[in-house]
Design an enzyme around this catalytic site. Structure first.
Site, PDB file in Angstrom:
ATOM      1  N   ASP A 279     -32.558  11.406 -18.148  1.00  5.61           N
ATOM      2  CA  ASP A 279     -31.461  11.853 -18.984  1.00  5.61           C
ATOM      3  C   ASP A 279     -30.672  10.588 -19.369  1.00  5.61           C
ATOM      4  O   ASP A 279     -30.930   9.479 -18.889  1.00  5.61           O
ATOM      5  CB  ASP A 279     -30.604  12.914 -18.263  1.00  5.61           C
ATOM      6  CG  ASP A 279     -29.828  13.772 -19.237  1.00  5.61           C
ATOM      7  OD1 ASP A 279     -29.448  14.889 -18.896  1.00  5.61           O
ATOM      8  OD2 ASP A 279     -29.606  13.312 -20.391  1.00  5.61           O
TER       9      ASP A 279
HETATM   10  C1  GLC Z   1     -27.309  14.427 -22.661  1.00  2.44           C
HETATM   11  C2  GLC Z   1     -27.813  15.718 -22.032  1.00  2.44           C
HETATM   12  C3  GLC Z   1     -29.236  16.034 -22.353  1.00  2.44           C
HETATM   13  C4  GLC Z   1     -29.577  15.496 -23.721  1.00  2.44           C
HETATM   14  C5  GLC Z   1     -29.529  13.982 -23.646  1.00  2.44           C
HETATM   15  C6  GLC Z   1     -29.812  13.326 -24.992  1.00  2.44           C
HETATM   16  O1  GLC Z   1     -26.460  13.773 -21.772  1.00  2.44           O
HETATM   17  O2  GLC Z   1     -27.663  15.847 -20.632  1.00  2.44           O
HETATM   18  O3  GLC Z   1     -29.386  17.457 -22.258  1.00  2.44           O
HETATM   19  O4  GLC Z   1     -30.881  15.919 -24.114  1.00  2.44           O
HETATM   20  O5  GLC Z   1     -28.276  13.520 -23.146  1.00  2.44           O
HETATM   21  O6  GLC Z   1     -28.823  13.640 -25.897  1.00  2.44           O
END
Ligand code: GLC
Length: 739
Positions: A279
């Site tokens: 993430d």
């Molecule tokens: C965010 C979220 C995730 C998302 C990623 C990219 O922090 O936790 O769900 O896909 O970053 O935007």
């Protein structure tokens, strides 16, 4: 053994040869790559078409030219992705194409209801269609990969991200995970209108302590395997091409550095061969967790645990080469990660044509196609849940002289799209509820007052609101949360309708003691409606219904569409009951039948243990009658199946859909079992007066669970069984599983 038809054998051989062909090509390409170029493929940075996490600056053009970037998120549009892809393909040493990812969660341009709303439709075909349309629109703007589906089971309404998932039940999450993956990835990833799906957030993110986002999760392995892992396994079985590790720590080990979940389970047990992306900076965040000393240590832990790609953290690019040279990270892991990412690019056809998702004409003619908007309207209606309808308040009549529409969300065109609304047009394309009314009411029939804002304490609008409520023949309140109050980093400790909206509801009832009042709710989580259920007659939960939400809601209010949605999360009486969900354990001192007359039982002394609205609850404008359940046998063996059937009749005045649910209860186990578990459902259409027989087939496969030795299996004994319209029932039938 039954021989397969020749044509299936031939197709399978072609598919195997294609895969081997990809693999051979990837292997030969990797022979040419330096270690740093392989590390480059494991690195992702963010473009600036959107921001979805803490801003981290990066010199994208330089990294792409150096071969130091394999993927980008938040980069889109034909022009934008073409410019970036040209750098990768024409200016880097090996010309390896970039992968463009984005959060296409419940629509790209045409926005569907938030995912918690979509789940309330219980309509797997609709859910698949919504993600198919999202893939059409996103791929037309250069996007190859979505960071969806979010399949975190959650029983935590304080947690803002409960809005992004499919609710509290494992079985329903499993089926919905499969539908999303099929919708996004289609039947052939080499087609330019299909995109990679990404199962997230692996794993147990939805169990955040106290519902506080990014917070600690702790649970036994049995809970992990029986509740939080299954939807991810379902996604693997559906062919998902990517996973995203999560932010949370699980039992003391951050999930973006967790070898047990990322290698032992995902790779060794499930044989997942796609790639895992972290993430957003979740690898670096292991320093904050106190699990990595510094960014070098974080890079080492992340790669050794099995995270193949570093999203925006910039630790793989900077440190992995040295870590390999120092013998702290095996080059085999780098090769595996790079290969998985290159394989995904091959499957998308990006090596055959890096510009295959870049087509101005397609970009200009795909978004908001009329059939997409029509489908969004249909799905928004099907996702709404009629929670209460005293005195048949709904549907409204369009011959009513005047109807007062009151509340901060009546004319809203921004919040209606909910959180994670990708490139949805928040102020332009969306249809507000007020605009949707024009299909049913003349202007002179509509009285409007905003009454108050969602969160301020300014009561200056109350007077006008109360005035028009007294003038009107019927009253519709449109209230709830704004779209920032759910989604990421949006946890709430209080589940009431925010601000002074509850006070306005009470004032309007006090001024209209007998007039029928409908409350339409826009919100991203279960709310505490304990006061409102007494003050209003009807409550229609529309979640954040998306681009066509206003039109869909009007269709429901005036009866063109009969509500059919059912809750996939429990609505508590108050936040003190949380976590509360339908399939809890019975305990040694079960909840008493007649609260509060019970001593030494597992109940509160100030509030009943039952929820305000149960999992599976949802009313219709018609009524349905269920016959007695019939079992084909009361004995199940490992080799046979039994059939449970019931007749459902539409006994009311409207045609409508009913979601018929199958539940079982494993009465005695080597570990305690939930008091009931959803094991099947069927959404059936019944014209008024019509009766249909619904049959479910049960085998031992439906009864398996992880026991105290962590073996997945079934145990003989008595199982209760029911087919019901919701989870609030008492079992009356049972069967026995025998050896
Ligand atoms: C965010 C979220 C995730 C998302 C990623 C990219 O922090 O936790 O769900 O896909 O970053 O935007």
């Amino acid at each position: 053994m039954k021989l397969k038809p020749l044509y299936i054998v031939v197709i399978s051989c072609i598919q195997i040869s294609f895969a081997q062909n990809y693999e051979a090509k990837v292997d030969s390409l990797m022979q040419l790559m330096t270690l740093q170029e392989k590390i480059g493929q494991t690195t992702m940075y963010s473009g600036n078409w959107d921001q979805t996490g803490p801003f981290v600056g990066s010199d994208n053009g330089k990294y792409i030219r150096e071969g130091n970037m394999g993927a980008m998120l938040n980069a889109m549009s034909v022009k934008g992705t073409r410019d970036l892809q040209k750098i990768a393909v024409e200016e880097s040493r090996l010309g390896i194409p970039l992968l463009f990812g984005y959060d296409v969660i419940h629509g790209h341009r045409t926005i569907f209801p938030i995912n918690l709303g979509l789940s309330a439709s219980w309509d797997l075909k609709m859910i698949e269609e919504s993600s198919r349309i999202a893939a059409e629109e996103a791929s037309a703007e250069g996007i190859h990969w979505t960071f969806a589906p979010m399949i975190d089971v959650s029983r935590e309404p304080r947690w803002g991200r409960i809005s992004e998932g499919a609710g509290e039940d494992v079985y329903l999450n499993n089926r919905i995970a499969e539908a999303y993956v099929k919708g996004f990835q289609g039947d052939d990833l080499s087609k330019h209108n299909t995109i990679l799906a990404c199962a997230k957030h692996y794993v147990a993110y939805g169990a955040a302590q106290a519902g506080r986002d990014y917070h600690t999760t702790n649970m036994g392995e049995g809970e992990l395997r029986n509740v939080y892992l299954p939807p991810f396994k379902a996604a693997v079985n559906a062919g998902v091409e990517a996973f995203m590790s999560a932010f949370n720590e699980l039992n003391g080990v951050p999930t973006s550095g967790n070898k047990f979940t990322l290698r032992d389970i995902l790779r060794d047990e499930w044989k997942f061969d796609g790639f895992v992306v972290s993430d957003y900076t979740s690898i670096n965040e292991m320093i904050n967790h106190g699990f990595a000393k510094d960014s070098i240590d974080a890079a080492k832990i992340g790669m050794n645990a099995g995270v193949d790609m570093d999203m925006v953290g910039d630790v793989y690019r900077l440190h992995l080469q040295q870590l390999v040279e120092d013998g702290k990270v095996s080059e085999t892991y780098i090769n595996d990660a790079c290969k998985r990412i290159l394989m995904a690019k091959y499957k998308l056809g990006l090596f055959d044509d890096p510009y295959r998702y870049i087509d101005e004409k397609r970009e200009a003619t795909t978004k908001y196609r009329p059939e997409f908007l029509a489908k969004a309207q249909e799905i928004a209606s099907a996702s709404s849940v009629l929670l209460q309808n005293k005195n048949e308040t709904l549907p409204l009549s369009n011959t009513t002289n005047t109807i007062a529409f009151i509340g901060p969300l009546v004319k809203d065109k921004a919040d209606i799209l909910g959180n994670w609304a990708a490139k949805g047009d928040r102020y332009g394309k969306a249809i507000s509820i007020f605009e949707g009314l024009s299909a049913y009411l003349k202007p002179e029939q509509i009285l409007f007052a905003k009454g108050c804002d969602i969160l301020t304490d300014d009561e200056s609008g109350f007077e006008e609101a109360i005035k028009i409520s007294k003038q009107a023949d019927a009253i519709v309140l449109v209230m709830g949360e704004d779209h920032h109050m759910s989604g990421e980093a949006a946890s709430r400790t209080d589940l009431k309708i925010p601000g002074i909206q509850p006070k306005l509801i009470r004032k309007i009832r006090e001024a209209n003691l007998t007039k029928k009042i409908t409350l339409v709710l826009m919100n991203g989580r279960p709310l505490n409606l304990s006061k409102e259920v007494e003050l209003v007659d009807a409550i229609l939960e529309i979640w954040f219904p998306g681009t066509m939400g206003g039109a869909a809601t009007a269709d429901l209010l005036f009866g063109k569409v009969n509500p059919s949605g059912k809750l996939t999360v429990t609505f508590p009486r108050n936040v003190g009951q949380v976590p509360i969900y339908y399939n809890m354990k019975n305990t040694g001192r079960p909840i008493p039948e007649h609260w509060p007359k019970a001593d030494y039982k597992s109940n509160y002394i100030d509030v009943a243990n039952t929820p305000l609205f149960a999992f599976g609850h949802g009313l219709s404008y018609t009524s349905f009658k269920y016959s007695e359940l019939k079992l084909s046998s009361e004995t199940l063996t490992y080799s046979n199946a039994i059939e449970a059937s019931i007749e459902v009749s539409n006994t009311g005045k409207f045609d409508g859909y009913e979601i018929v649910q199958l539940y079982i209860h494993d009465k005695v186990g080597s570990v305690t079992r939930p008091v009931k578990e959803l094991k099947g459902f069927e959404k059936v259409f019944l014209k008024k007066g019509q009766t249909k027989t619904i049959t479910f087939t049960i085998t031992v496969e439906d009864l398996k669970f992880y026991n105290s030795e962590m073996t997945y299996g079934v145990e003989t004994g008595e199982f209760e069984i029911a087919i019901a319209p919701h989870s609030d029932f008492k079992f009356k039938h049972a069967f026995n599983l025998i050896d």
